[in-house]
Design a protein around this motif. Sequence first.
Motif, mmCIF file in Angstrom:
data_model
loop_
_atom_site.group_PDB
_atom_site.id
_atom_site.type_symbol
_atom_site.label_atom_id
_atom_site.label_comp_id
_atom_site.label_asym_id
_atom_site.label_seq_id
_atom_site.Cartn_x
_atom_site.Cartn_y
_atom_site.Cartn_z
ATOM 1 N N GLN B 29 0.836 -1.203 0.000
ATOM 2 C CA GLN B 29 0.000 0.000 0.000
ATOM 3 C C GLN B 29 0.872 1.255 0.000
ATOM 4 O OE1 GLN B 29 -3.214 0.290 -0.340
ATOM 5 N NE2 GLN B 29 -3.278 2.505 -0.044
ATOM 6 N N GLY B 30 1.943 1.234 0.801
ATOM 7 C CA GLY B 30 2.868 2.372 0.851
ATOM 8 C C GLY B 30 3.526 2.630 -0.486
ATOM 9 N N ILE B 31 3.928 1.559 -1.149
ATOM 10 C CA ILE B 31 4.562 1.700 -2.476
ATOM 11 C C ILE B 31 3.539 2.234 -3.481
ATOM 12 C CG2 ILE B 31 5.676 0.467 -4.375
ATOM 13 C CD1 ILE B 31 7.543 0.309 -2.089
ATOM 14 N N ALA B 32 2.323 1.701 -3.407
ATOM 15 C CA ALA B 32 1.278 2.141 -4.339
ATOM 16 C C ALA B 32 1.009 3.636 -4.181
ATOM 17 C CB ALA B 32 -0.001 1.331 -4.109
ATOM 18 N N GLU B 33 0.972 4.078 -2.939
ATOM 19 C CA GLU B 33 0.712 5.508 -2.690
ATOM 20 C C GLU B 33 1.865 6.367 -3.213
ATOM 21 O OE1 GLU B 33 -0.068 5.692 1.481
ATOM 22 O OE2 GLU B 33 -2.037 4.731 1.290
ATOM 23 N N HIS B 34 3.067 5.887 -3.043
ATOM 24 C CA HIS B 34 4.228 6.618 -3.555
ATOM 25 C C HIS B 34 4.146 6.716 -5.086
ATOM 26 C CE1 HIS B 34 8.626 7.800 -3.491
ATOM 27 N NE2 HIS B 34 8.428 7.492 -4.784
ATOM 28 N N LEU B 35 3.855 5.604 -5.732
ATOM 29 C CA LEU B 35 3.809 5.592 -7.201
ATOM 30 C C LEU B 35 2.739 6.546 -7.725
ATOM 31 C CD1 LEU B 35 4.285 1.777 -7.964
ATOM 32 C CD2 LEU B 35 5.942 3.615 -8.298
ATOM 33 N N GLU B 36 1.654 6.616 -6.989
ATOM 34 C CA GLU B 36 0.565 7.500 -7.408
ATOM 35 C C GLU B 36 0.999 8.967 -7.368
ATOM 36 O OE1 GLU B 36 -3.957 7.989 -5.959
ATOM 37 O OE2 GLU B 36 -3.165 5.945 -6.059
ATOM 38 N N ALA B 37 1.859 9.277 -6.398
ATOM 39 C CA ALA B 37 2.229 10.680 -6.194
ATOM 40 C C ALA B 37 3.532 11.082 -6.877
ATOM 41 C CB ALA B 37 2.346 10.948 -4.689
ATOM 42 N N CYS B 38 4.354 10.115 -7.276
ATOM 43 C CA CYS B 38 5.692 10.409 -7.783
ATOM 44 C C CYS B 38 5.786 10.050 -9.264
ATOM 45 C CB CYS B 38 6.742 9.639 -6.972
ATOM 46 S SG CYS B 38 8.420 9.858 -7.593
ATOM 47 N N ALA B 39 5.822 11.072 -10.108
ATOM 48 C CA ALA B 39 5.823 10.818 -11.555
ATOM 49 C C ALA B 39 7.066 10.054 -11.998
ATOM 50 C CB ALA B 39 5.733 12.147 -12.310
ATOM 51 N N GLY B 40 8.217 10.344 -11.385
ATOM 52 C CA GLY B 40 9.460 9.685 -11.779
ATOM 53 C C GLY B 40 9.412 8.191 -11.525
ATOM 54 N N CYS B 41 9.052 7.819 -10.311
ATOM 55 C CA CYS B 41 8.988 6.393 -9.975
ATOM 56 C C CYS B 41 7.862 5.705 -10.746
ATOM 57 C CB CYS B 41 8.794 6.200 -8.470
ATOM 58 S SG CYS B 41 10.275 6.611 -7.516
ATOM 59 N N ASN B 42 6.787 6.426 -10.960
ATOM 60 C CA ASN B 42 5.666 5.848 -11.707
ATOM 61 C C ASN B 42 6.079 5.511 -13.138
ATOM 62 O OD1 ASN B 42 2.883 5.071 -11.699
ATOM 63 N ND2 ASN B 42 2.524 6.767 -13.099
ATOM 64 N N ALA B 43 6.922 6.380 -13.734
ATOM 65 C CA ALA B 43 7.390 6.112 -15.097
ATOM 66 C C ALA B 43 8.290 4.873 -15.132
ATOM 67 C CB ALA B 43 8.144 7.328 -15.632
ATOM 68 N N VAL B 44 9.148 4.743 -14.129
ATOM 69 C CA VAL B 44 9.994 3.535 -14.058
ATOM 70 C C VAL B 44 9.102 2.301 -13.904
ATOM 71 C CG1 VAL B 44 11.801 2.330 -12.770
ATOM 72 C CG2 VAL B 44 11.932 4.806 -13.059
ATOM 73 N N SER B 45 8.087 2.423 -13.069
ATOM 74 C CA SER B 45 7.166 1.303 -12.862
ATOM 75 C C SER B 45 6.466 0.915 -14.163
ATOM 76 C CB SER B 45 6.127 1.685 -11.800
ATOM 77 O OG SER B 45 5.174 0.670 -11.656
ATOM 78 N N ASP B 46 6.029 1.911 -14.921
ATOM 79 C CA ASP B 46 5.370 1.625 -16.206
ATOM 80 C C ASP B 46 6.313 0.885 -17.157
ATOM 81 O OD1 ASP B 46 3.039 2.777 -15.407
ATOM 82 O OD2 ASP B 46 3.326 4.660 -16.498
#
Lengths: 205, 85
Positions: B29-46
């Motif tokens: 849940q903590g990671i999911a919330e971070h990814l939602e708020a952090c464009a940089g990490c979200n792009a790496v995740s994608d």
Amino acid sequence: MPDTDTHQLSKDALFEREALTWLPHVARFAQSLARDPADADDLVQETFLRAYSAWDTYEPGTGGRSWLFTICRNVHLRTVHRNKRVVAYDDPEAEAMASAGLYQYAVQRGLDVMFDRIELRDALQRSIASLPDEYRLTIVLIELEDCSYAQAAQTLNIPMGTVRSRLFRARRLLQEQLLAFAEDAGYGRGRQAEPSFGPTAESVT
Amino acid sequence: MTTFAIPCIEVIHQLWDYLDGELTPDRAQGIAEHLEACAGCNAVSDFEIAFRDTARKLLGEAPPVPALRDRVVAALRAKGFRNQR
């Protein structure tokens, strides 16, 4: 029909349902172990013969596929008497930095969307085949056979932490090779300098 | 600079554990919330998700091996196995 025949038929029907049904998966796992197709086929046959001999020890419903993978790996190790051990790259922080650096590199070259746009099947198969044994087996179990980290650890007889670090490393090695393939095939913005997949100062904040 | 409950370096470090469903529910849940708020990490995740989905799509299904199956069944029969098919 005598009871012994009934028991035998029921045992064989169960073996067919819970073990033989996984033969294509065991074959793929054996190929990743043995590499040579003929050796891999021999390994599959020996795996099922041993599984059949030991079938009375199998508990139905407990995961025939993982059980077969473990037998397959043990047969392979005994067959080739390999003692070679490769020390896995096990520095999680450096791996995380390198992973982010790889993504940055892909973005700079316009290759971050390559997975959706380029035919990568052959390149992916070649890349997996070229991985060192430890990494190849781990990624085959997790990505292709959908094992959990715990199942892979049990099959490979290694700690979960080692599964995790090998998987991380294997995925990065594959991505590096696919990026190189995409660039060589003329995708992206071209190779401008010697690629550096290591951690960069701006990779992670 | 935005400050996250879980720093970016930890998210990147645990990203595959998260994507593979290997984290505890709280940590996920903590990671999911971070990814939602952090464009940089979200792009790496994608990027990692696209890689994983491509690998599974291209190589996911183990191809049938009828000749090998016949060979294995023949060897098993020599050991007493009686299959239904």
